[in-house]
Design an enzyme around this catalytic site. Structure first.
Site, PDB file in Angstrom:
ATOM      1  N   HIS A 261      37.768  70.965 -32.316  1.00  0.00           N
ATOM      2  CA  HIS A 261      38.627  70.797 -33.487  1.00  0.00           C
ATOM      3  C   HIS A 261      38.184  69.587 -34.325  1.00  0.00           C
ATOM      4  CE1 HIS A 261      42.626  71.065 -35.567  1.00  0.00           C
ATOM      5  NE2 HIS A 261      42.376  69.786 -35.780  1.00  0.00           N
ATOM      6  N   GLU A 262      38.076  68.434 -33.680  1.00  0.00           N
ATOM      7  CA  GLU A 262      37.673  67.224 -34.426  1.00  0.00           C
ATOM      8  C   GLU A 262      36.237  67.377 -34.927  1.00  0.00           C
ATOM      9  OE1 GLU A 262      40.011  65.313 -35.324  1.00  0.00           O
ATOM     10  OE2 GLU A 262      41.480  66.080 -33.886  1.00  0.00           O
ATOM     11  N   HIS A 265      36.392  69.008 -38.243  1.00  0.00           N
ATOM     12  CA  HIS A 265      36.755  68.055 -39.303  1.00  0.00           C
ATOM     13  C   HIS A 265      35.539  67.188 -39.657  1.00  0.00           C
ATOM     14  CE1 HIS A 265      41.053  68.621 -39.730  1.00  0.00           C
ATOM     15  NE2 HIS A 265      41.309  68.409 -38.465  1.00  0.00           N
ATOM     16  N   GLU A 291      41.968  71.220 -42.532  1.00  0.00           N
ATOM     17  CA  GLU A 291      42.421  71.850 -41.289  1.00  0.00           C
ATOM     18  C   GLU A 291      41.797  73.243 -41.115  1.00  0.00           C
ATOM     19  OE1 GLU A 291      43.961  69.958 -39.286  1.00  0.00           O
ATOM     20  OE2 GLU A 291      44.749  71.320 -37.769  1.00  0.00           O
TER      21      GLU A 291
END
Ligand code: ZN
Length: 496
Positions: A261-262, A265, A291
């Site tokens: 997830h990170e 980003h 997101e």
């Protein structure tokens, strides 16, 4: 001042230097700061923030922006930057210094009460300070201004252009479809996932996380990973984008999908145009689009069978306890559906109910139909109504998220928007990239990254969220992309 575009850009570069220095201090606070360092660190950040605000709202800078906005001969990107900066400038100068100081004191009081309330599992200890913070946020909405709903003014700060009426339409479209899908899943045999919660060596987890980041194309020469309580991504420039993760020895999922997830980003931040440093177009579009990048990697890629076909052998080598678990069972386990109290631990379907509950409460607060005293019970009632479970404690309920204590009203909806945009973008990537799934199955993720880079990253903030969505998919945000993805994926897993 010579009133040139170059002069404008130079001023913004200096502001970006200040703001990114604040970011370095904030990163350090989350990752390395000794306990006693907190007081002076807050002071240092406050001083730099005031300096940035002062430099940005200087009347001379306002004049420069005004002159440039009337000037002919700027190209479309330059005009866009001036328009965005002018909008920011007008907004920033609407707030008196007195208001800004008062607001930051109320935020700090609410944050401390929230910590105390969590320690004692008692919402009442936080309610009074939260109430004061809400009052000033109402004032803030009035100062910013709005067309039809005060909440739109707050929403616009995280998701420019998005409104309550659009969100209402999105949520009322997707809500009955999600309820129906979950109901059908519940009627089927449930998936077992207890093997994900045995003991997983911490060092092996750390190494595995780095391996996944490298595979995604995260550039370690322009970033690094550290440990923090809550995983986050922070950028000091496209050439230094940091990520953090957390490792729970008894829960393999925690580290793995927070890394992916990170990483999503971070790839966005590393891919932003360097030459636009400091300019609006050197930044991401909105929180919802940000997101979409993390969720696309986390869910469409990172929870897919193709992805784990490539990565499961390496995982089993690191964690021999999985050697008796088939790829099929592993894949089902990491996509298990079930209700829970905690938003950050929710599955891909229930997640949106957590968001809808917060959104409904926020909207009612700002239209004046819900008082602070009623928040906790309304929260519990809505959990019972939407998820069929009633929080047994305040920590597992209304106290779980820090956002409100930071004054972040209007933020939560961007999480759901991220999932919806992510599904829509990925559907297009699958259409446009031949052999995408074969590549992913072989462990090669370069096509995913390069497609996102060309379609999203390099544009920075040149387009509005919905504009980008139209450029990529030929239409505005349409939740049926997400629903189609969900029906197909979970239909196959649960045999619907
Ligand atoms: Zn995120």
């Amino acid at each position: 001042m010579k009133n040139t575009y170059e002069e404008y850009h130079n001023h913004l570069k200096k502001l970006a230097d200040i703001n990114h220095s604040i970011a370095v201090l904030s990163w350090d606070k989350e990752v390395h700061l000794p306990k006693d360092g907190a007081n002076f660190r807050s002071r240092q950040v406050a001083t730099l923030s005031a300096l940035a605000h002062e430099q940005f709202t200087k009347p001379k800078f306002g004049e420069l922006l005004q002159n440039l906005s009337e000037k002919k001969g700027l190209n479309s990107k330059q005009s866009k930057n001036i328009r965005l900066s002018l909008k920011e400038y007008v907004k920033a100068t609407k707030f008196s210094e007195e208001f800004v100081i008062k607001r930051s004191k109320l935020v700090s009081a609410a944050f401390h009460s929230w910590i105390k309330a969590r320690d004692e599992n008692n919402f009442d200890l936080y309610a009074e300070d939260l109430g004061r913070l809400i009052e000033i946020k109402k004032e803030e909405a009035e100062i910013i201004g709005y067309k039809s709903h005060p909440y739109d003014a707050l929403l616009d700060q995280y998701e420019p252009g998005m409104t309550c009426s659009e969100l209402d339409a999105l949520f009322s479209n997707i809500k009955p479809q999600l309820i129906d899908l979950i109901k059908r899943i519940n009627q089927k045999d449930q998936v077992s996932d207890e093997f994900l919660r045995t003991k997983f060596d911490k060092d092996e987890q750390w190494e595995f996380g780095l391996e996944l980041l490298r595979q995604m194309g995260y550039n370690f020469d322009a970033g690094r990973q550290d440990i923090s309580t809550h995983p986050f991504t922070i950028s000091f420039s496209p050439q230094d984008v940091r990520v953090t993760t957390r490792i729970d020895e008894n829960d393999f999922s925690n580290m793995t999908w927070s890394c992916i997830h990170e990483g999503g980003h971070a790839l966005y931040e590393q891919g932003l145009p360097i030459e636009e440093y400091g300019l609006p177009t050197g930044n991401a579009i909105s929180l919802g689009i940000h997101e979409s990048q993390s969720r696309l990697w986390e869910n469409q890629v990172g929870r897919s069978k193709n992805y784990w076909t490539a990565n499961y052998p390496s995982l089993k080598k690191r964690f021999p306890q999985l050697s008796s678990v088939s790829l099929d069972n592993f894949y089902k386990a990491i996509n298990k559906i079930g209700p829970g109290f905690i938003r950050t631990e929710a599955d891909e379907l229930h997640y949106h109910f957590h968001v809808m509950i917060r959104y409904e409460i926020e909207k009612r607060i700002f239209e004046g139909s819900l008082s602070v005293e009623e928040i906790k019970n309304t929260w519990n009632d809505l959990y019972e109504e939407y998820l069929g479970i009633r929080p047994t404690s305040d920590i597992k309920g209304v106290l779980q998220d820090v956002h409100w204590a930071h004054g972040g009203f209007g933020y939560f909806a961007t999480y759901s928007l991220g999932s919806f945009y992510g599904a829509q973008f990925y559907a297009k990537a699958e259409e446009q990239i031949t052999g995408l799934n074969d590549q992913i199955r072989s462990g090669d993720l370069t096509l995913v990254k390069s497609w996102l880079s060309e379609n999203v990253y390099i544009h920075g903030r040149l387009y509005e969220a919905q504009e980008l969505c139209e450029r990529i998919s030929g239409e505005k945000l349409n939740v049926s992309y997400f629903m189609n993805y969900a029906k197909e994926k979970f239909g196959a897993i649960y045999g619907l």
